[in-house]
Design an enzyme around this catalytic site. Structure first.
Site, PDB file in Angstrom:
ATOM      1  N   GLU A 105       0.808  -1.225   0.000  1.00 43.10           N
ATOM      2  CA  GLU A 105       0.000   0.000   0.000  1.00 43.10           C
ATOM      3  C   GLU A 105       0.838   1.270   0.000  1.00 43.10           C
ATOM      4  O   GLU A 105       0.485   2.258  -0.647  1.00 43.10           O
ATOM      5  CB  GLU A 105      -0.968   0.010   1.193  1.00 43.10           C
ATOM      6  CG  GLU A 105      -2.174  -0.905   1.018  1.00 43.10           C
ATOM      7  CD  GLU A 105      -1.858  -2.365   1.258  1.00 43.10           C
ATOM      8  OE1 GLU A 105      -0.750  -2.670   1.764  1.00 43.10           O
ATOM      9  OE2 GLU A 105      -2.715  -3.217   0.952  1.00 43.10           O
ATOM     10  N   HIS A 119     -11.274  -4.521   8.092  1.00 43.21           N
ATOM     11  CA  HIS A 119     -12.086  -4.701   6.886  1.00 43.21           C
ATOM     12  C   HIS A 119     -13.481  -4.110   7.103  1.00 43.21           C
ATOM     13  O   HIS A 119     -14.376  -4.288   6.277  1.00 43.21           O
ATOM     14  CB  HIS A 119     -12.218  -6.178   6.536  1.00 43.21           C
ATOM     15  CG  HIS A 119     -10.912  -6.872   6.314  1.00 43.21           C
ATOM     16  ND1 HIS A 119     -10.012  -7.120   7.329  1.00 43.21           N
ATOM     17  CD2 HIS A 119     -10.345  -7.355   5.178  1.00 43.21           C
ATOM     18  CE1 HIS A 119      -8.954  -7.743   6.820  1.00 43.21           C
ATOM     19  NE2 HIS A 119      -9.124  -7.884   5.524  1.00 43.21           N
TER      20      HIS A 119
END
Lengths: 324, 361
Positions: free
Chosen positions: A60, A129
């Site tokens: 990321e 998540h």
């Protein structure tokens, strides 16, 4: 006019803009042939080629950093981060470079980048998540933060984000991704970043929320007696906050409930509450209320709905605020 | 170290006298500029932190000499040398450190944040190693412009980092992406042996074989003696040409030495005075001056003295300019340049506009 869900609206809008502007480049983990973890970029690699829909490894910080460099170099970068929790590794790049480049170079360089990030709970996923970090990114000057919750708004806000010369964090509430269909015009339209939407007009109390809880608020309103008139505001943009729309509503109703999925402490509800008391103090009939997640880590799915601001909690808060 | 493998004359030996004389001029400009910068800092005319480039001049001047005018350059916070080598007006550079409006970032960025759009310098950044993915992204943009949009020409991005940045995660992600996606970026490790007070041996693995770190990402790496600008040019120019031609990344372990501390407040307890004096024996500027005077015979003692005098005057002028320049005004500059338009009236779209015009850039 076509009926679309949120995923389809975002996908078709990305395709529209890629067709129009060859500088638009998507990059992220599995965004190519797989179409991304939620299939939002499905079919785009086949249509526009792998150079414009660039698969990356799981990194990321690298994705965000390379996207910033790409944007600095004159392209429109559209990185996808698979889940909001994965913004953590990219935080340094996003906050310390993307959000500061215009300031650091005093207007000589800018980062036209739209960071697409699925956000929020309600899909039975674990922490990282299911989180709602919109307040964190709203806190940093230089980043705009939007969170549309309808296919129509998603198209208009995404086009605005893609054409913004500054970086925009585009949060997509994953609970809403495929929850309903809506008419989305085929022609182009822009919804300005920083404009809230009055979802339903009312006289007695203002409810401010954004993302998936808009639908929980609607559910709560259905359960209230018919003589209770609620004005529901979908903020749509978390930063900059459209305080004008909120204040106009609270000056009319005198009462305000703010709903968000993120933990309570230092959430955006705190900021909006402070803005409301600054702007509407003499109009307030009751303390501003907040219905939020708790100051805990988002729990796994058996407790998920206890954590999220579901309709019963919102209804209770509205009733308490009205009875104050 | 770079060594000639054939009997052919080196690349730098084939360059005209005036090119090497210009290198000497550029390096001496940085040396003098940094001397005056350190003085101004000690006089509290420069705020914040200040990282002096003295000793490393051949790195910036030698590598940038191998570039085309449009090749992007990005670096970390020891950035005055790169700014000057890339062509920034010394007045803009000095005024920036003095926090004055004609500075390259309107006096609001300071020593670590040198930006120069016309000269394709993309900063000056303060987080160690965090600029390295940006360097890969700049290369991505140029390759995309060339290959997909069919515009421009093949470019190479230079991304400088210190040896301390070798240990940051972002650099490893950046190298992996550069290797994987074949991005024409060259990572130049200005290896001065110390990341702040930590010597390279104590900070990173395989300190004597840094190119192996690049090899692990499929990137060609070379070692260069950064104290000799001729060596820098001779070894770096072919690498730049190769990375440009093949649109591939590169890596350089550019061995150098900083004469000053890490920043102006560094007590330097981690090294001896003798070590610093030994490094100065190999000084890149003295080296080149002597080469031009004795081997090439194209520069006299008087020429060299006149050049030093001219540079002293230019740098002094930049200090005087910075002192006399106006500070940024509250009304115009405190709120500007966060977004394209000041809040709350955000424009979601519209053309990019520059900040208010800087008279020097």
């Amino acid at each position: 006019m076509a009926k679309m869900n949120l995923v389809q609206a975002i996908n078709s809008t990305l395709a529209y803009e890629m067709e129009r502007d060859p500088r638009v480049v998507i990059l992220g983990e599995d965004v190519g042939v797989n179409g991304g973890v939620f299939r939002v970029t499905d079919g785009l690699a086949a249509k526009f080629g792998n150079e414009r829909v660039q698969n990356t490894p799981l990194d990321e910080s690298g994705i965000m950093g390379i996207a910033i460099g790409l944007a600095l170099g004159g392209m429109i970068a559209v990185p996808e981060i698979q889940f909001e929790g994965f913004l953590g590794p990219a935080y340094d790049q996003l906050v310390n470079h993307a959000g500061r480049m215009r300031t650091r170079s005093r207007g000589r360089f800018t980062v036209p980048m739209t960071v697409r990030v699925p956000v929020g709970g309600g899909i039975h996923a674990p922490e990282l998540h299911s989180d709602s970090p919109e307040a964190i990114y709203s806190h940093h000057p230089g980043l705009k933060v939007v969170m549309p919750c309808t296919p129509y708004d998603a198209k208009g806000l995404l086009l605005s984000a893609l054409r913004d010369p500054d970086p925009v964090v585009f949060f997509e509430p994953k609970r809403v991704y495929r929850s309903f269909l809506e008419d989305v015009p085929e022609e182009e339209y822009l919804i300005p970043i920083g404009e809230a939407k009055v979802v339903s007009e009312g006289e007695d109390i203002t409810v401010v929320t954004w993302g998936a809880p808009v639908f929980q608020a609607l559910e709560a309103m259905d359960q209230l007696p018919d003589d209770v008139s609620v004005e529901l505001i979908d903020l749509r943009t978390c930063y900059p906050i459209d305080i004008d729309t909120i204040a106009a509503s609270v000056e009319k109703t005198g009462r305000c409930v703010i709903v968000h999925e993120a933990p309570k402490t230092a959430g955006l509800g705190a900021e909006i509450s402070a803005l409301v008391q600054e702007r509407c103090f003499l109009h307030l009939e009751a303390p501003v209320q907040r219905v939020t997640g708790f100051d805990t880590i988002m729990p796994y799915y058996k407790l998920e709905l206890e954590y999220l601001p579901e309709a019963p909690r919102i209804k209770k808060s509205i009733e308490e605020c009205l009875a104050y | 170290m770079a060594q000639a493998t054939t009997d052919r004359p080196s690349l730098s030996s084939q360059l005209p006298d005036k090119t090497l004389t210009k290198w000497l001029y550029d390096m001496q400009l940085i040396r003098e500029f940094e001397t005056r910068t350190a003085q101004a800092y000690q006089q509290a005319k420069i705020g914040g932190f200040c990282h002096i480039y003295t000793g490393q001049e051949a790195c910036a001047v030698g590598t940038i000499a191998c570039l085309d005018a449009k090749d992007p350059v990005i670096t970390a916070y020891r950035d005055h040398g790169h700014a000057l080598a890339r062509g920034m007006d010394p007045k803009a550079c000095m005024a920036e450190m003095f926090g004055k409006l004609p500075g390259c970032a309107k006096g609001k960025g300071g020593s670590m944040h040198m930006f120069d759009k016309p000269n394709h310098l993309y900063g000056g950044h303060g987080i160690v190693g965090a600029q390295t993915p940006l360097g890969a992204g700049l290369a991505f943009a140029d390759r995309y412009r060339w290959e997909v949009l069919g515009k421009g020409s093949k470019q190479v991005s230079l991304c400088y980092l210190g040896d301390g940045a070798l240990n940051q995660g972002a650099f490893h992600e950046a190298q992996n992406l550069a290797g994987l996606l074949n991005l024409p970026v060259i990572y130049i490790v200005e290896n001065n042996g110390y990341s702040m007070g930590t010597s390279i041996e104590r900070g990173t693995t395989m300190a004597d074989q840094l190119t192996l770190k690049a090899k692990g990402y499929g990137i060609k790496g070379i070692e260069i003696d950064g104290m000799s600008i001729m060596d820098v040019y001779d070894a770096f120019k072919p690498l730049v040409d190769e990375c440009r031609d093949l649109q591939r990344p590169g890596f350089v372990d550019l061995k150098t030495y900083r004469y000053q501390g890490h920043s102006m407040s560094d007590p330097q307890k981690y090294r001896t005075k003798e070590e610093v004096e030994d490094a100065k024996e190999r000084d890149s500027i003295a080296n080149l001056a002597s080469h031009l005077m004795q081997e090439r015979g194209c520069l006299s003692e008087d020429d060299w003295k006149a050049m030093q005098k001219e540079i002293r005057d230019i740098v002094k002028e930049s200090v005087d300019f910075a002192e006399a320049a106006e500070a940024p005004s509250v009304e115009e500059e405190l709120y500007s340049d966060v977004f394209i338009h000041p809040l709350p009236n955000l424009s979601p779209s519209g053309a990019y506009t520059h900040g208010s015009k800087n008279p020097l850039l």
